[in-house]
Design a protein around this motif. Structure first.
Motif, PDB file in Angstrom:
ATOM      1  N   THR A 280      76.366  26.745 109.978  1.00 17.16           N
ATOM      2  CA  THR A 280      75.613  26.254 108.245  1.00 17.16           C
ATOM      3  C   THR A 280      73.678  25.390 108.266  1.00 17.16           C
ATOM      4  O   THR A 280      73.223  25.742 107.469  1.00 17.16           O
ATOM      5  N   LYS A 281      74.271  24.737 109.453  1.00 23.01           N
ATOM      6  CA  LYS A 281      73.041  24.292 109.556  1.00 23.01           C
ATOM      7  C   LYS A 281      71.482  24.413 109.433  1.00 23.01           C
ATOM      8  O   LYS A 281      70.554  23.703 108.318  1.00 23.01           O
ATOM      9  N   ARG A 282      70.757  25.758 110.063  1.00 20.96           N
ATOM     10  CA  ARG A 282      70.253  26.620 110.707  1.00 20.96           C
ATOM     11  C   ARG A 282      69.615  26.980 109.402  1.00 20.96           C
ATOM     12  O   ARG A 282      68.828  26.619 108.602  1.00 20.96           O
ATOM     13  N   PRO A 283      70.316  27.346 108.513  1.00 22.77           N
ATOM     14  CA  PRO A 283      70.427  28.461 107.448  1.00 22.77           C
ATOM     15  C   PRO A 283      70.259  27.391 106.201  1.00 22.77           C
ATOM     16  O   PRO A 283      68.861  27.445 105.318  1.00 22.77           O
ATOM     17  N   LEU A 284      70.405  25.813 106.381  1.00 24.27           N
ATOM     18  CA  LEU A 284      70.874  25.269 105.105  1.00 24.27           C
ATOM     19  C   LEU A 284      69.154  24.105 105.148  1.00 24.27           C
ATOM     20  O   LEU A 284      68.391  24.195 104.205  1.00 24.27           O
ATOM     21  N   VAL A 285      68.624  23.950 106.539  1.00 28.59           N
ATOM     22  CA  VAL A 285      67.515  23.552 106.727  1.00 28.59           C
ATOM     23  C   VAL A 285      66.449  24.478 105.957  1.00 28.59           C
ATOM     24  O   VAL A 285      64.714  24.087 105.386  1.00 28.59           O
ATOM     25  N   ALA A 286      66.170  25.670 106.807  1.00 29.40           N
ATOM     26  CA  ALA A 286      65.455  26.964 106.530  1.00 29.40           C
ATOM     27  C   ALA A 286      65.624  26.883 104.966  1.00 29.40           C
ATOM     28  O   ALA A 286      64.134  26.833 104.194  1.00 29.40           O
ATOM     29  N   LEU A 287      65.953  27.121 103.531  1.00 27.62           N
ATOM     30  CA  LEU A 287      66.343  27.249 102.876  1.00 27.62           C
ATOM     31  C   LEU A 287      66.032  26.087 101.742  1.00 27.62           C
ATOM     32  O   LEU A 287      65.036  25.991 101.223  1.00 27.62           O
ATOM     33  N   MET A 288      65.612  24.589 102.773  1.00 27.19           N
ATOM     34  CA  MET A 288      65.144  22.860 101.822  1.00 27.19           C
ATOM     35  C   MET A 288      63.829  23.599 101.985  1.00 27.19           C
ATOM     36  O   MET A 288      62.560  22.924 101.259  1.00 27.19           O
ATOM     37  N   LYS A 289      63.629  24.112 103.194  1.00 29.60           N
ATOM     38  CA  LYS A 289      62.016  24.004 103.773  1.00 29.60           C
ATOM     39  C   LYS A 289      61.245  25.392 102.867  1.00 29.60           C
ATOM     40  O   LYS A 289      60.327  25.020 102.680  1.00 29.60           O
ATOM     41  N   GLN A 290      61.981  26.074 102.523  1.00 31.60           N
ATOM     42  CA  GLN A 290      61.550  27.222 103.025  1.00 31.60           C
ATOM     43  C   GLN A 290      61.462  28.681 101.376  1.00 31.60           C
ATOM     44  O   GLN A 290      60.671  28.505 100.384  1.00 31.60           O
ATOM     45  N   ALA A 291      62.500  28.214  99.947  1.00 29.87           N
ATOM     46  CA  ALA A 291      63.023  28.566  99.476  1.00 29.87           C
ATOM     47  C   ALA A 291      62.406  28.031  98.062  1.00 29.87           C
ATOM     48  O   ALA A 291      62.252  29.453  97.253  1.00 29.87           O
ATOM     49  N   ARG A 292      61.666  26.757  98.615  1.00 32.54           N
ATOM     50  CA  ARG A 292      60.532  26.898  96.868  1.00 32.54           C
ATOM     51  C   ARG A 292      59.147  27.878  96.850  1.00 32.54           C
ATOM     52  O   ARG A 292      59.496  27.727  95.719  1.00 32.54           O
ATOM     53  N   ALA A 293      58.960  27.890  97.327  1.00 35.69           N
ATOM     54  CA  ALA A 293      58.115  29.291  97.609  1.00 35.69           C
ATOM     55  C   ALA A 293      58.916  31.023  96.886  1.00 35.69           C
ATOM     56  O   ALA A 293      57.549  31.062  96.481  1.00 35.69           O
ATOM     57  N   PHE A 294      59.643  31.190  97.136  1.00 33.85           N
ATOM     58  CA  PHE A 294      60.051  32.195  96.101  1.00 33.85           C
ATOM     59  C   PHE A 294      60.912  31.726  95.470  1.00 33.85           C
ATOM     60  O   PHE A 294      61.929  32.703  94.784  1.00 33.85           O
ATOM     61  N   GLY A 295      61.425  30.976  94.428  1.00 36.33           N
ATOM     62  CA  GLY A 295      61.333  30.430  93.674  1.00 36.33           C
ATOM     63  C   GLY A 295      62.653  30.164  93.268  1.00 36.33           C
ATOM     64  O   GLY A 295      63.785  29.724  92.125  1.00 36.33           O
ATOM     65  N   VAL A 296      63.807  30.171  94.620  1.00 40.55           N
ATOM     66  CA  VAL A 296      64.845  29.713  94.513  1.00 40.55           C
ATOM     67  C   VAL A 296      65.303  28.253  95.129  1.00 40.55           C
ATOM     68  O   VAL A 296      65.043  27.618  95.859  1.00 40.55           O
ATOM     69  N   GLY A 297      66.281  28.069  94.004  1.00 40.77           N
ATOM     70  CA  GLY A 297      66.344  26.544  94.332  1.00 40.77           C
ATOM     71  C   GLY A 297      67.395  26.129  94.789  1.00 40.77           C
ATOM     72  O   GLY A 297      68.297  26.422  94.691  1.00 40.77           O
ATOM     73  N   VAL A 298      67.807  24.718  95.716  1.00 40.36           N
ATOM     74  CA  VAL A 298      68.903  24.677  96.184  1.00 40.36           C
ATOM     75  C   VAL A 298      69.130  22.930  95.858  1.00 40.36           C
ATOM     76  O   VAL A 298      68.926  22.267  95.839  1.00 40.36           O
ATOM     77  N   LEU A 299      70.447  23.369  95.244  1.00 41.47           N
ATOM     78  CA  LEU A 299      71.809  22.285  94.834  1.00 41.47           C
ATOM     79  C   LEU A 299      72.845  21.304  95.905  1.00 41.47           C
ATOM     80  O   LEU A 299      73.530  22.414  95.941  1.00 41.47           O
ATOM     81  N   VAL A 300      72.134  20.306  96.703  1.00 41.69           N
ATOM     82  CA  VAL A 300      73.271  19.891  97.248  1.00 41.69           C
ATOM     83  C   VAL A 300      74.488  18.846  97.019  1.00 41.69           C
ATOM     84  O   VAL A 300      73.253  18.116  96.334  1.00 41.69           O
ATOM     85  N   ALA A 301      75.848  18.560  96.869  1.00 49.27           N
ATOM     86  CA  ALA A 301      76.273  17.421  96.371  1.00 49.27           C
ATOM     87  C   ALA A 301      77.418  16.841  97.473  1.00 49.27           C
ATOM     88  O   ALA A 301      77.729  17.992  98.121  1.00 49.27           O
ATOM     89  N   THR A 302      77.428  15.442  97.578  1.00 45.24           N
ATOM     90  CA  THR A 302      78.547  15.319  98.114  1.00 45.24           C
ATOM     91  C   THR A 302      79.112  14.134  98.356  1.00 45.24           C
ATOM     92  O   THR A 302      78.510  13.188  97.995  1.00 45.24           O
ATOM     93  N   GLN A 303      80.246  13.509  98.713  1.00 46.30           N
ATOM     94  CA  GLN A 303      80.435  12.025  98.388  1.00 46.30           C
ATOM     95  C   GLN A 303      80.866  11.383  98.849  1.00 46.30           C
ATOM     96  O   GLN A 303      81.184   9.752  99.595  1.00 46.30           O
ATOM     97  N   ASN A 304      80.461  11.938 100.197  1.00 45.23           N
ATOM     98  CA  ASN A 304      80.102  11.247 101.449  1.00 45.23           C
ATOM     99  C   ASN A 304      78.880  11.099 101.695  1.00 45.23           C
ATOM    100  O   ASN A 304      78.548  12.322 102.405  1.00 45.23           O
TER     101      ASN A 304
END
Length: 491
Positions: free
Chosen positions: A342-366
């Motif tokens: 899961t890490k590679r695509p998540l990191v890539a989305l956090m870096k690249q998705a903004r240019a395409f209008g896709v926001g990423v919201l992550v949440a955690t309790q830890n």
């Protein structure tokens, strides 16, 4: 006027002013968001409100639900009628409560009505929201919702092979990696000879418009349609004896009764998933609460690779086109050197998705085991109550990486975090001029009954399928609320 998300209320950290309405411009989420808070902090409520507001702004949402809480989006009742809550009373009633379920439902309905009306949300608004969304629940490996064909990028040919072969090739690589992990073999696309061979065999079929199901790959391993892989003869690249062992392992997996459910159901198709249906905005919840840790990691790795492939096919934009929500990202985005699928695509989305209008919201309790260098790409941080000093220090470090201190020192932020009340958050938005503020989310329109079991998901989906959609007009987006609609913060 840009769409605005009505999240609740805000006030300065120094309490110098009374509360004001908190309207977040939707395009601010293009630069991603992080929500952190311990159990009982109100984190799930805030994430639900963010999802609801994105849907009200007609932004499609993909939700990855690890704990089972976000399936509560199914419980978006259009009225304050206690009858709507009656089937869910058993899940929230205390064991010592001797009242009838009808009495408890009446109390819950009254509390819900008071809470929502205090934030300016009436039955008309509820009905407009409920009738304007299309909630779809996908449950990989289970028929509670829609099952998911996790190898669909491999076994089902997509039009992307004609329109965008590079994107199709990326999705195929992720599916082959999942297949090899299920076989207990090296799944690295760059190093694994088995990965390369299976990808070559599958692509040859898919590009020709044929099926590349596992049965076909077994046939191709036994009677290869190719003589070379790269510059090497096939037998030099992967000898016949090794291909025979690979085929035997693949056949064992294919024959396993438990594997059947992973090869049926919805196709991994983000473009189709997030397309409006019958004029309704889609909310697609991929629930993996019923899976074990290893299964979750494998399935979500393939899903996120598919999301990344889809994002890269989109034209650029500065508006929020879609929102990807990952509730409880702990363990899926760990710091170096851990590297789950899961890490590679998540990191890539956090870096690249903004240019395409896709926001990423992550949440955690830890917050202790997260890659904060990846999260430093986030422009919105909402931090609730945290259990330990170490948790607070870790989050403050993350805010520093994100450049989110502003006028507030690290020690000042840490002290402010210690004093947070339940359902209050420190919010830092890099696009805003007022620095870090105290925010209180509004009441969620969905009934938050807690994690839903597979049986309850089936019941909720059945109820939605048979519910009549009352005629109502969609209300316009909330652009503001009177100060009287700010419970708690204006006191």
């Amino acid at each position: 006027m840009p769409a605005s998300l009505y999240l609740g209320a805000q006030r300065p950290l120094d309490n110098s002013n009374v509360g004001s309405v908190l309207n977040l411009p939707a395009h601010h989420l293009v630069t991603h968001g992080v929500v952190v808070g311990m159990t009982g902090s109100g984190k799930t409520g805030l994430v639900t409100v963010l999802v609801e507001e994105a849907l009200r702004a007609q932004v499609p949402v993909l939700v990855i639900d690890v704990k089972g809480d976000l399936t509560n989006l199914l419980l978006s009742f259009p009225t304050f009628d206690p009858a709507a809550l009656l089937p869910w009373v058993h899940a929230v009633a205390e064991p010592t409560d001797l009242r009838s379920h009808g009495e408890i439902a009446a109390q819950l309905a009254n509390e819900r009505a008071r809470g929502l009306r205090a934030w300016g949300i009436d039955e008309r608004t509820l009905a407009a929201y409920a009738n304007g969304i299309d909630v779809r629940v996908i449950t990989p490996g289970s028929t509670a919702g829609e099952p998911l064909h996790v190898l669909s990028s491999l076994e089902r040919r997509s039009e992307r092979w004609r329109k965008d072969p590079e994107s199709a090739r990326g999705a195929l690589s992720a599916a082959v990696s999942l297949l090899l992990r299920l076989l207990g073999r090296d799944a690295d696309p760059a190093r694994s000879k088995e990965h390369v061979l299976l990808s070559v065999l599958a692509e040859a079929r898919l590009a020709a418009g044929e099926a590349a199901d596992l049965e076909a790959l077994l046939h191709d391993l036994a009677r290869p349609p190719i003589t070379k892989v790269g510059a090497l003869e096939l037998d030099a690249f992967l000898p016949k004896s090794e291909r025979r062992v690979l085929a035997a392992s693949l056949n064992t997996l294919l024959a396993s009764p438990t594997f059947v459910s992973w090869r049926q159901g919805a196709t991994l198709d983000l473009e189709g998933w997030l397309a409006p249906r019958a004029g309704k905005t889609p909310a697609v919840v991929v629930s993996v609460a019923h899976l074990d840790d290893e299964e979750r990691t494998l399935v979500l790795g393939v899903l996120l690779e598919e999301v990344l492939s889809w994002v890269r096919t989109l034209p650029g934009t500065q508006r929020l086109r879609a929102l990807v929500v990952f509730d409880e990202v702990f363990g899926f985005l760990p710091p170096h050197p851990a590297n789950p699928p899961t890490k590679r695509p998540l990191v890539a989305l956090m870096k690249q998705a903004r240019a395409f209008g896709v926001g990423v919201l992550v949440a955690t309790q830890n917050p202790m085991d997260l890659d904060y260098r990846a999260l430093s790409n986030a422009g919105l941080w909402c931090v609730g109550r945290l259990q330990t000093d170490a948790d607070r220090a870790r989050v403050v470090d993350g805010l520093a990486l994100a450049g989110a201190h502003g006028v507030h020192s690290s020690s000042g932020l840490a002290n402010a975090l210690k004093l947070l009340a339940q359902r209050s958050f420190l919010m830092r938005n890099v696009h805003a001029s007022d620095g870090t503020v105290l925010m209180q989310p509004r009441w969620a329109m969905s009934f938050l009954r807690g994690p839903m079991t597979r049986t309850e998901i089936r019941a909720a989906l059945a109820a939605r399928a048979h519910a009549e959609d009352p005629p109502s007009e969609r209300t316009p987006l909330v652009a503001g609320r009177p100060e009287s609609a700010l419970p708690g913060l204006a006191e």
